[in-house]
Design a protein around this motif. Sequence first.
Motif, PDB file in Angstrom:
ATOM      1  N   GLU A 100      27.182  22.086 -37.342  1.00  0.00           N
ATOM      2  CA  GLU A 100      25.869  22.107 -36.688  1.00  0.00           C
ATOM      3  C   GLU A 100      25.115  20.809 -37.003  1.00  0.00           C
ATOM      4  N   THR A 101      24.685  20.126 -35.948  1.00  0.00           N
ATOM      5  CA  THR A 101      24.015  18.835 -36.100  1.00  0.00           C
ATOM      6  C   THR A 101      22.736  18.814 -35.278  1.00  0.00           C
ATOM      7  N   HIS A 102      21.687  18.211 -35.840  1.00  0.00           N
ATOM      8  CA  HIS A 102      20.405  18.103 -35.122  1.00  0.00           C
ATOM      9  C   HIS A 102      19.804  16.731 -35.348  1.00  0.00           C
ATOM     10  N   GLU A 103      19.102  16.248 -34.323  1.00  0.00           N
ATOM     11  CA  GLU A 103      18.390  14.978 -34.394  1.00  0.00           C
ATOM     12  C   GLU A 103      16.885  15.258 -34.413  1.00  0.00           C
ATOM     13  N   LEU A 104      16.221  14.754 -35.438  1.00  0.00           N
ATOM     14  CA  LEU A 104      14.771  14.920 -35.567  1.00  0.00           C
ATOM     15  C   LEU A 104      14.092  13.579 -35.348  1.00  0.00           C
ATOM     16  N   ILE A 116      12.953  17.379 -31.266  1.00  0.00           N
ATOM     17  CA  ILE A 116      14.146  17.969 -31.873  1.00  0.00           C
ATOM     18  C   ILE A 116      15.234  17.938 -30.819  1.00  0.00           C
ATOM     19  N   ASP A 117      16.348  17.216 -31.141  1.00  0.00           N
ATOM     20  CA  ASP A 117      17.467  17.071 -30.200  1.00  0.00           C
ATOM     21  C   ASP A 117      16.976  16.548 -28.853  1.00  0.00           C
ATOM     22  N   ASP A 118      16.134  15.516 -28.922  1.00  0.00           N
ATOM     23  CA  ASP A 118      15.583  14.813 -27.754  1.00  0.00           C
ATOM     24  C   ASP A 118      14.627  15.660 -26.917  1.00  0.00           C
ATOM     25  N   GLN A 119      14.259  16.824 -27.394  1.00  0.00           N
ATOM     26  CA  GLN A 119      13.298  17.659 -26.674  1.00  0.00           C
ATOM     27  C   GLN A 119      11.926  17.526 -27.327  1.00  0.00           C
ATOM     28  N   ARG A 120      10.933  17.139 -26.513  1.00  0.00           N
ATOM     29  CA  ARG A 120       9.582  16.986 -27.042  1.00  0.00           C
ATOM     30  C   ARG A 120       8.977  18.373 -27.281  1.00  0.00           C
ATOM     31  N   VAL A 121       8.374  18.572 -28.469  1.00  0.00           N
ATOM     32  CA  VAL A 121       7.728  19.842 -28.812  1.00  0.00           C
ATOM     33  C   VAL A 121       6.413  19.525 -29.526  1.00  0.00           C
ATOM     34  N   ASN A 122       5.531  20.508 -29.579  1.00  0.00           N
ATOM     35  CA  ASN A 122       4.309  20.299 -30.356  1.00  0.00           C
ATOM     36  C   ASN A 122       4.596  20.508 -31.842  1.00  0.00           C
ATOM     37  N   ARG A 127       7.804  22.720 -36.457  1.00  0.00           N
ATOM     38  CA  ARG A 127       7.978  23.347 -37.774  1.00  0.00           C
ATOM     39  C   ARG A 127       8.674  24.705 -37.650  1.00  0.00           C
ATOM     40  N   LYS A 128       8.326  25.438 -36.602  1.00  0.00           N
ATOM     41  CA  LYS A 128       8.945  26.758 -36.410  1.00  0.00           C
ATOM     42  C   LYS A 128      10.453  26.609 -36.172  1.00  0.00           C
ATOM     43  N   ARG A 129      10.819  25.575 -35.412  1.00  0.00           N
ATOM     44  CA  ARG A 129      12.245  25.341 -35.155  1.00  0.00           C
ATOM     45  C   ARG A 129      12.954  24.897 -36.433  1.00  0.00           C
ATOM     46  N   LEU A 130      12.296  24.080 -37.258  1.00  0.00           N
ATOM     47  CA  LEU A 130      12.889  23.680 -38.531  1.00  0.00           C
ATOM     48  C   LEU A 130      13.105  24.894 -39.429  1.00  0.00           C
TER      49      LEU A 130
END
Length: 582
Positions: A100-104, A116-122, A127-130
């Motif tokens: 499992e790999t993720h880009e922050l 997160i994974d090139d998706q813009r989030v607030n 933090r919720k995804r982390l």
Amino acid sequence: MYIKSLRIRNTKSNEIVREVFFHLGANFVVDTESSERHNKVGKTTFLKLIDVLMGANNKKLVYTDRETNSETPALRDFIINHRIAAEMTIVQRLEAPYGETHELKVDLFPHGSYFIDDQRVNAKSYRKRLNEIFFGIENDIPTFRNLIHSFIRVSVGGDDNSFLRNLPHASNAVYRGVYNFLFDVSNPELDNQLSKLNTKLKQAQESLRQYKRVNGVEDSEQQRQILVALESELSRVKRQADDIFDSEVYKANRDAIVSARARYAELADRLSEIRYRIERNESTLGGAYEEKKRQVDLDISRRFFDEVCSMIPGVNKTFEEMVDFNSKIVDNKIAYFKSINADLQSEYFALEEERRKLLDDSSQYLSLVTQDRIDEYERLSAELMRIQQDIGKRKEIVGTLERYDRDLAIMRDEIQDYSTGGDKRSAESNDYLSMMTSFNGYFGQLASAINSENPILTYSPDTEKFPVSITEISGTSTGTRKSLIAAFDLAYQQFAIENQIKTPRFIVHDVIENIEGDDLRAIIDSANVIEAQYIVAILKEKLDSSNISEREQSSLRILELSSDDKLFEGKSDSSQGENRQG
């Protein structure tokens, strides 16, 4: 999850300013400057970047000195003008295949975005995804930032030496949720419910305190005793009033009593007034009679009259005429006051008759008046009303306090159910004793190896207390404290791996120059045999004085900074990082 690499990127040109690779074991961020010039090249800032990528709130403090709270204008302008972003690659394993790999990615400039994974989030979603990625928590209970403080000992807003209390302004309930999760003592949902119940209990206790303060009361037992005293006083006053008049009769005929009393008082006042006038009139009449009887010395009066007439020519009245005139005036005065007296006597007798008739007709109502006790009765009636109102108020207070007591008792029972050992925990909770035993097996061994201490982490099931504490620690110096933090965090990594608890597999520590050479040597050796990353900022001179060889320093170093090579001035450190990668 591990940290594979961290990049500083100029998003205007899409160029990488600096890239750093990480490995297992100890990861050194080294300041090569001498003692008088260190802390100016960016090693602490690098650790702050890790914290920012882990969702720290205030990105501005990357270019703010945490001790002076002053900004570094050159770094601030560089970040803003080049729209600098920090990027991180996290992986499930540090060797291929990485799993499992993720880009922050976090933009460091004002109003920058989170990705997160090139998706813009607030920021909140970031933090919720982390929380899902690092801890497997989908409902954000406990929150990611509350948990990550136990792995990143670098607070963007400042450092806290009380390392077990690593959250700003957090309650015991919040800490309990964090440590219960980290040590797998209970279900986080139960901890969240427990936290809500504790908050509700404190709010109710504060509401009760304010109610007591506003009403000037202490407790329900005090009010019950006051109530008993008031009821006794009510009976005493009622008996006094009943001895004067039947209260039921008084209530039923109150209008008639009031009317009769008013007329009786009016007649009494009028009779008193006429009696006074008769007395004054009779006094005046007596004076007139005395004047008439008085013997006048006519010889003296005649000589006086003759003397006056000689001084006033033209007087045409005789002395005899003057005497006759004065006599008539006195007679007229007597006749007038006798007439007035007759009229007053007549009116007085008429009023006396009316009062007698009023007493005959309203004797049942006017007995109090004639005995002059109606005022006393009304005073007692007013006192009865006041006591009854006070009793009503006290009963309301007692009822309210009893409701508070019942509600607080229910809340405490619910808290007990959700506490460790309670009914709600029995089916889903691990035995905290066994979890503490598991952790202390690693903690004691590491602490002993690092500085010959034998600390024990203990857990308190009492929800009113802080959940964990450390006992049997020798020494209180800063160095001992820093080495103890290292032992604790490294022991936790071993504990989490053994018990298959999903947590970050890295530890980030700020400067540890206060740790003595032998202790530092032991920490590095311990970190290198654990399947985790120990990322630490350190001075080159501290490594040298601790007899860490140049070869080992080179192997463990992931970033080297100096006044000629500061963090944001750009240099790829891939060659150093690749030394430890598979």
